[in-house]
Design a protein around this motif. Structure first.
Motif, short mmCIF file in Angstrom:
data_model
loop_
_atom_site.label_atom_id
_atom_site.label_comp_id
_atom_site.label_asym_id
_atom_site.label_seq_id
_atom_site.Cartn_x
_atom_site.Cartn_y
_atom_site.Cartn_z
N PRO A 34 12.83 16.82 79.95
CA PRO A 34 13.70 17.34 79.58
C PRO A 34 14.42 18.00 78.14
CG PRO A 34 14.16 15.55 80.68
CD PRO A 34 13.08 15.37 80.12
N VAL A 35 13.56 17.04 77.22
CA VAL A 35 14.24 17.36 76.09
C VAL A 35 13.13 18.33 74.77
CG1 VAL A 35 15.08 16.62 73.26
CG2 VAL A 35 15.73 15.69 75.40
N LEU A 36 11.86 17.50 75.20
CA LEU A 36 10.34 18.78 74.64
C LEU A 36 10.36 19.85 75.48
CD1 LEU A 36 7.53 15.83 74.72
CD2 LEU A 36 9.10 16.61 72.98
N HIS A 37 10.94 20.22 76.93
CA HIS A 37 10.27 21.23 76.82
C HIS A 37 11.78 21.97 76.84
CE1 HIS A 37 11.55 24.53 80.71
NE2 HIS A 37 10.47 24.40 81.00
N ALA A 38 13.21 22.11 76.18
CA ALA A 38 14.32 22.87 76.28
C ALA A 38 13.82 23.52 74.31
CB ALA A 38 15.75 22.33 75.88
N ILE A 39 13.38 21.99 73.90
CA ILE A 39 12.65 22.48 72.56
C ILE A 39 11.47 23.67 72.45
CG2 ILE A 39 11.10 21.92 70.30
CD1 ILE A 39 12.31 19.29 70.73
N ALA A 40 10.75 23.65 73.15
CA ALA A 40 9.31 24.54 73.08
C ALA A 40 10.23 26.21 73.99
CB ALA A 40 8.40 24.06 74.80
N GLN A 41 10.97 26.21 74.51
CA GLN A 41 12.10 27.07 74.71
C GLN A 41 12.19 28.22 73.35
OE1 GLN A 41 11.75 28.41 78.71
NE2 GLN A 41 9.98 26.28 77.85
N ARG A 42 12.19 26.99 72.40
CA ARG A 42 13.02 27.89 71.77
C ARG A 42 12.03 28.09 70.68
NH1 ARG A 42 16.95 30.89 72.37
NH2 ARG A 42 19.08 30.27 73.50
N CYS A 43 10.76 27.73 70.40
CA CYS A 43 9.92 27.62 69.06
C CYS A 43 8.16 27.00 70.09
CB CYS A 43 9.77 26.30 68.08
SG CYS A 43 10.25 24.75 68.94
N THR A 44 7.24 27.62 69.14
CA THR A 44 5.84 26.69 70.16
C THR A 44 5.30 25.97 68.88
OG1 THR A 44 5.52 29.39 70.35
CG2 THR A 44 4.04 28.35 69.68
N PRO A 45 5.38 24.70 70.06
CA PRO A 45 4.94 23.36 69.93
C PRO A 45 3.37 23.49 69.26
CG PRO A 45 6.62 22.90 71.32
CD PRO A 45 6.03 24.14 71.19
N THR A 46 2.47 23.34 68.00
CA THR A 46 1.69 22.42 67.70
C THR A 46 1.17 21.29 67.67
OG1 THR A 46 2.05 22.74 65.12
CG2 THR A 46 1.67 24.51 65.68
N TYR A 47 2.25 19.85 67.97
CA TYR A 47 2.01 19.14 67.96
C TYR A 47 2.97 18.06 68.28
CZ TYR A 47 0.96 13.93 66.85
OH TYR A 47 1.50 12.31 66.98
N ILE A 48 3.29 16.99 69.07
CA ILE A 48 4.12 15.88 70.00
C ILE A 48 3.59 15.07 70.03
CG2 ILE A 48 5.03 15.97 72.02
CD1 ILE A 48 6.16 19.36 72.66
N GLU A 49 4.51 13.94 69.70
CA GLU A 49 4.75 12.53 69.40
C GLU A 49 5.37 11.84 70.34
OE1 GLU A 49 2.83 10.50 66.36
OE2 GLU A 49 4.61 9.42 66.04
N VAL A 50 4.82 11.06 71.25
CA VAL A 50 6.33 10.60 71.54
C VAL A 50 5.91 9.17 71.82
CG1 VAL A 50 7.10 9.90 74.24
CG2 VAL A 50 6.77 12.26 73.35
N VAL A 51 7.26 8.30 71.58
CA VAL A 51 6.98 6.24 71.34
C VAL A 51 8.15 5.99 72.49
CG1 VAL A 51 7.12 4.60 69.90
CG2 VAL A 51 6.40 7.11 69.66
N SER A 52 7.71 5.60 73.73
CA SER A 52 8.24 5.01 74.51
C SER A 52 9.08 3.23 74.19
CB SER A 52 8.14 5.11 75.64
OG SER A 52 8.17 6.56 76.02
N THR A 53 10.10 2.81 73.90
CA THR A 53 10.21 1.12 73.69
C THR A 53 10.82 0.35 75.35
OG1 THR A 53 9.95 1.68 71.11
CG2 THR A 53 10.83 -0.51 71.69
N GLY A 54 10.37 -0.07 75.55
CA GLY A 54 11.13 -0.49 76.48
C GLY A 54 11.05 -2.30 76.50
N ALA A 55 12.53 -3.04 77.37
CA ALA A 55 12.50 -4.18 76.78
C ALA A 55 11.57 -4.64 77.86
CB ALA A 55 13.60 -5.08 77.62
N SER A 56 10.76 -5.93 77.47
CA SER A 56 9.94 -6.63 78.16
C SER A 56 10.97 -7.03 79.47
CB SER A 56 9.65 -7.83 77.65
OG SER A 56 8.26 -8.30 77.64
N ALA A 57 11.95 -7.74 79.54
CA ALA A 57 12.62 -8.13 81.25
C ALA A 57 12.60 -6.59 81.77
CB ALA A 57 13.64 -8.29 80.69
N SER A 58 11.43 -5.60 81.77
CA SER A 58 12.12 -4.60 82.48
C SER A 58 10.82 -3.80 82.91
CB SER A 58 13.19 -3.34 81.67
OG SER A 58 13.77 -3.34 81.56
N ALA A 59 9.79 -4.42 82.15
CA ALA A 59 8.02 -4.34 82.50
C ALA A 59 7.90 -5.28 82.93
CB ALA A 59 7.56 -4.10 81.32
N GLY A 60 7.56 -4.79 84.28
CA GLY A 60 6.50 -5.15 85.79
C GLY A 60 5.65 -5.56 86.08
#
Length: 294
Positions: free
Chosen positions: A135-161
């Protein structure tokens, strides 16, 4: 005034995602949880589901087919099994909502696409990281033209089955492909961190976007609107940092679980399950509109 009939649904998978999903379903007035199907009756998830008074079976997808028909089936198992599940359920007429990162079916991100596609019965929710970032990246792409996108997700070990850990390669590939689709950006990099920190950290997604022609005010306005759209069904979603400068946008979102049985750090589970329930509710609304009147 006639009482509208609730849509009959089933959940495949009794891990952390499946049990929380079942709990969320029991709290919506439009859906009736008729079955939660696992493979091992003695698993922790199946025992918890039974303790919650939920209808359970250890027969997996075959038990779901036999117990049908269902209006909606949620697949909360693993990516390697999903194709088989769709093959089994497709002839039944059920709508299958896929919470595994398979890249099969029609990709849906409720924070971007708010209307249920009535002609599709095989829906894919990408991944928890995709639901939080797109949702955030799509919102950005509506206002400019991205040439590179990097996404880093961090979650708790207890939440990763177990299924989440087994599906990390599919998670990265499916999330990357969905980001390309929703932003039109070819150069995308997705990374995942599973943190054993104590206390357990909230689910966090950091995004970096390189683009030309960035106008700060419209970008910030679009991101705020996207965050509001996500919070409508996942109240724990929050943009915690945002920097907009020439050629570069950096954004961080955090998702905390709110209500239900999940600990607050399990925002990754909360956001994808909230999206799944919303889709099922929209499916029910579409079905009611298409039914002939008596």
């Amino acid at each position: 005034m006639a009482v509208e009939e609730r849509r009959r649904v089933a959940v495949l998978g009794a891990g952390l995602i499946g049990v929380d999903l079942a709990d969320k379903i029991t709290r919506t007035p439009t859906l009736e949880l008729a079955l939660i199907a696992g493979r091992d009756r003695d698993s922790l998830g199946m025992r918890r589901a039974a303790e919650m008074g939920l209808p359970t079976t250890a027969g997996g997808v075959h038990a779901v087919v036999e117990a049908g028909p269902f209006d909606v089936v949620f697949d909360a198992t693993n990516a390697d099994s999903h194709a088989e599940h769709w093959a089994s359920l497709r002839p039944t007429g059920a709508t299958l909502i896929d919470l595994t990162p398979t890249a099969l079916g029609t990709v849906i991100v409720p924070g971007v696409k708010t209307h249920y596609p009535a002609t599709h019965r095989h829906l894919n929710l990408v991944s928890c990281g995709g639901q939080a970032s797109i949702p955030v990246l799509h919102a950005i792409a509506q206002r400019c033209t991205p040439t590179y996108i990097e996404v880093v997700s961090t979650g708790a070990s207890a939440s990763a089955g177990r299924a989440t850990r087994l599906n990390l390669d599919q998670y990265i590939a499916t999330t990357s492909a969905a980001i390309r689709t929703f932003t039109g950006t070819r150069d995308v990099k997705v990374m995942v961190n599973i943190s054993p920190a104590r206390p357990a950290p909230p689910f966090r997604v950091a995004m970096t976007v390189l683009a030309d022609g960035i106008r700060p005010a419209p970008v910030r306005t679009n991101i705020a609107a996207a965050a509001d759209a996500v919070r409508a069904y996942a109240p724990g979603f929050k943009v915690t940092a945002l920097t907009v400068e020439p050629g570069r946008i950096s954004a961080v979102v955090e998702v905390t679980a709110s209500g239900g049985r999940l600990p607050r750090h399990a925002g990754s589970v909360d956001i994808i399950n909230a999206a799944a329930v919303l889709l099922a509710e929209q499916s029910a609304a579409v079905s009611r509109r298409r039914e002939p009147r008596p």
